[in-house]
Structures are given as structure tokens and as C-alpha cells.
Design a protein around this motif. Structure first.
Motif: not given
Length: 396
Positions: A33-37, A42-44, A87-88, A133-134
Motif C-alpha cells: 500500500e505504501f508503494m502505490v501511495d 498514516y499521513t493523517i 515515511d516508508w 489501512y495502517f
């Protein structure tokens, strides 16, 4: 029947499989999920920390992400060690930490090793869904379980720690008070909750100021009120929220304006009725049924429940299954729970079923609702007294 027992015991004996499924699936899906942005959650979460240290509101919209934060300001302390990393790396460690905390909580349950392993194996797919969904919900589930296991071990100070931490981050943790009657040191528990409430309330002040923290708790309350109203707006096409007993009933019977209290009121009466047999509070079978009922209740009667929230509820289904006397009926019902709950939002069901049945009718809630009602029935009728003692099943 003996062959089925052997198969489950064999499966639960594979320690390597337990670790591979629990941590491997979550790590893989998190990385994917991280690799496909696709890591908006997680950003929130990261920005809860960033906004706290800069004194910015935690509950408004920001251009860095869509949706808004709905966690308490205490969450900024938890996410801080991850937010300062790239982030990664931070996102993957966040996923694995959530998995590890829930793993440790399940290991504290008064089940034998094979039963614990089976709970972990059967719940691993639901954990993977939450990890995609982190989500923070695995730690919430762990805090509720730790609340029970710590009280059972007469470690009320630490039970209060977990209950108050979860309460001041996502409110759900307050359900840990369902185990209050299991405590042998109730005054100590109450005092510890006051103490930990103060500690956790003040903890974010290390990152900001007392004035900011107090203001954020007020804003948090207002944000939750708004979110609760939004979750109920199924007539406006918001179908990925309120995957609860209320959402299921409203959508199935086309009652979009039905008050949630129509469902929650009777549910609270039924939940309270489970305590009529407190004379059995030292019976582990009774305790684990109350724990399962509590985990299910937390999700079923919250309008904020989403599909990944069921990582709180589904371990309850696994625990319930470990308690049942082996029978074809129990096996069939558990398979239904596994498919209807854990797999219903996955690619294992066809897109047509998911699009036309599961999502629009909040059908993921139905198996858990059926199980919760069954657990209430089993408690009220004292069926658990006829079951084998905990740990007697699935052992070599």
C-alpha cells in the motif's frame, strides 16, 4: 470428530505458520500500500504529531491528506517515534508495532498455546485488512484484552493504564470497564484509573502546552459529535461508515432515519443482563465470554465502525470458537463467521457480491451480530457450565 480435532491441533502447533501469517501478511500489505501511495491514514497519523508540536488544530482539514483526524491528542505521543522517521520506514514499523502489541495481548489470554495460536492464525486475515489501512485498531483491541488479562492477574494498576490510554486516544477503551466486576481490588482499580487518566491527559503537554492540550480535548469532543452525525447519513451515499448493527438494520430494512437508540438501548440492557451470573466471575469460560461479548459490542454498537475496525471484533469470534465443545454446528457457524466477516470485504468474494450486497447493506456486521446474540444467550442460559474447561481442547 477426532480427525478434525487432530487437524486443528496440528495447525495450532505450527509456530512458524503463526508468525508468518500474523507478521508476514501485515508487513507485505503495508509495504504494498505504501508503494502505490495508498497510505492516507498514516499521513493523517504522522500529522497529528506534527500539528501538535506546532500548536495547530488536530481536527481540521489539511492539504497534505484527505479526511480528518478523529483521535485524541494523546495519540501524538504514541505516533511520535514513527513520525520522525522516513515515511516508508515509519509506516511499516507502525504496522508491525500494531501487530506485535495485539500478538502479545493474545498471548496473555488464559488459553493453552495451541488455542492461542489458532486465534492468531484465524484472525491474521482481519489483521492484514486493518494493516492495509495502517489502522490503530489492533492496539485498541490489545488494550481491551490487556484490561481483562491484567485484572485477572490482579495487576489492576496496569489494567487501568491500558484502559485509560485507549480511552484517551479513541474512546473505545472505556469498554474495559466491563471487567470491573472481575477485579479483586476495585478501590485500587478506581484510584489507578484516576492516576493514569491524569498521566495520559497531561502526556501530550511534553510536545506542546497545557492550553493547547485542553483546547484539543474540547475540539475532539466536538469533532466526534460531527462525525457521529455524518456516519448516520446513509441516504447521502456514505456506505463505508457505520458498518454496525444500526447500519445493517437501517440499510437492510430501509430505515435511514431510525434513531440509533432504538438498537443501542436494548443492546445495553442485554449486555448488562450478562452480569446476573457474577457468581461465576472466577470461571474462565464465563470471563472469556464476557471478553468476547465486550469486543463485539465495541464494534457493533458504534456508528464509527468501518470494515478494518473488525480487527477488534473478529478475535472475539476466534476466542468463542476455542471455547465451544467440538461439533459440526460450531464448525459450520465459525466458517460462516470467517467468510461473512473476515473475507467479506476482500477479493475472495466477487466484486458483484461486494458491491451489491456486502457494502450497501453493511452485511459485514450481520455475522458478528448473530454471534453476539448467541453469546448473550449462552451466558444467560449458563450453557458455558457444560463446556470443557479452558485449555482442555486442541491439546496434544
Amino acid at each position: 470428530m477426532s480427525n478434525k480435532r487432530f487437524t486443528l491441533a496440528w495447525l495450532g502447533g505450527k509456530e512458524w505458520l503463526v508468525l508468518l501469517l500474523w507478521f508476514g501478511l501485515s508487513a507485505i500489505v503495508g509495504l504494498k500500500e505504501f508503494m502505490v501511495d495508498n497510505h492516507n491514514n498514516y499521513t493523517i497519523f504522522k500529522h497529528v504529531y506534527l500539528h501538535t508540536i506546532h500548536g495547530q488544530t488536530l481536527y481540521g482539514p489539511y492539504p497534505e491528506y484527505f479526511d480528518v483526524n478523529n483521535y485524541g491528542v494523546l495519540f501524538s505521543v504514541l505516533i511520535a517515534p514513527f513520525a520522525i522517521l522516513p515515511d516508508w520506514l515509519g509506516s511499516i514499523l507502525w504496522v508491525l508495532t500494531n501487530a506485535a502489541v495485539l500478538f502479545l495481548a493474545i498471548r496473555q489470554l488464559p488459553l493453552n498455546r495451541i488455542q492461542q495460536n489458532l486465534v492468531i492464525i484465524f484472525a491474521s486475515h482481519e489483521l492484514m485488512a486493518a494493516s492495509s489501512y495502517f489502522q490503530f485498531n489492533p492496539i485498541v483491541a490489545a488494550c481491551i484484552i490487556f484490561g481483562y488479562t491484567m485484572m485477572r492477574k490482579e495487576k489492576d494498576f496496569w489494567a487501568a493504564c491500558f484502559i485509560m490510554f485507549a480511552t484517551l486516544t479513541k474512546v473505545y477503551g472505556i469498554v474495559g470497564l466491563a471487567f470491573f466486576f472481575f477485579s479483586r481490588h476495585k478501590l485500587k482499580l478506581i484510584g489507578s484509573m484516576v492516576l493514569w487518566g491524569a498521566v495520559w491527559f497531561a502526556a501530550p503537554m511534553v510536545l506542546s502546552s497545557p492550553q493547547f492540550v485542553v483546547r484539543m480535548y474540547v475540539e475532539w469532543y466536538n469533532a466526534l459529535v460531527v462525525k457521529n452525525v455524518q456516519n448516520a447519513q446513509i441516504d447521502k451515499g456514505i456506505v463505508l461508515q457505520d458498518i454496525s448493527a444500526m447500519g445493517f438494520i437501517k440499510r437492510t430494512f430501509r430505515l435511514p432515519y431510525m434513531s440509533n437508540l432504538v438498537v443501542i438501548g436494548p443492546a445495553m440492557v442485554l449486555f448488562a443482563a450478562q452480569y446476573i451470573w457474577l457468581r461465576y466471575k472466577d470461571d474462565v469460560r464465563y470471563q472469556l465470554l464476557i471478553l468476547s461479548s465486550t469486543l463485539l459490542f465495541t464494534v457493533l454498537y458504534s456508528s464509527s465502525s468501518e470494515s478494518p475496525t473488525y480487527i477488534i471484533a473478529f478475535p472475539a469470534a476466534c476466542i468463542w470458537f476455542m471455547l465451544q465443545p467440538r461439533s459440526t454446528a460450531a464448525n459450520i457457524f465459525f466458517v460462516y463467521l470467517l467468510i461473512g466477516t473476515s473475507f467479506s470485504h476482500s477479493d475472495l468474494v466477487t466484486s458483484w457480491v461486494k458491491k451489491n450486497l456486502v457494502v450497501p447493506y453493511a452485511a459485514k456486521a450481520m455475522p458478528s451480530l448473530m454471534l453476539w446474540l448467541l453469546i448473550v444467550y449462552q451466558i444467560l442460559t449458563r450453557r458455558f457450565l457444560r463446556w470443557p474447561q479452558v485449555g482442555a481442547q486442541f491439546s496434544h
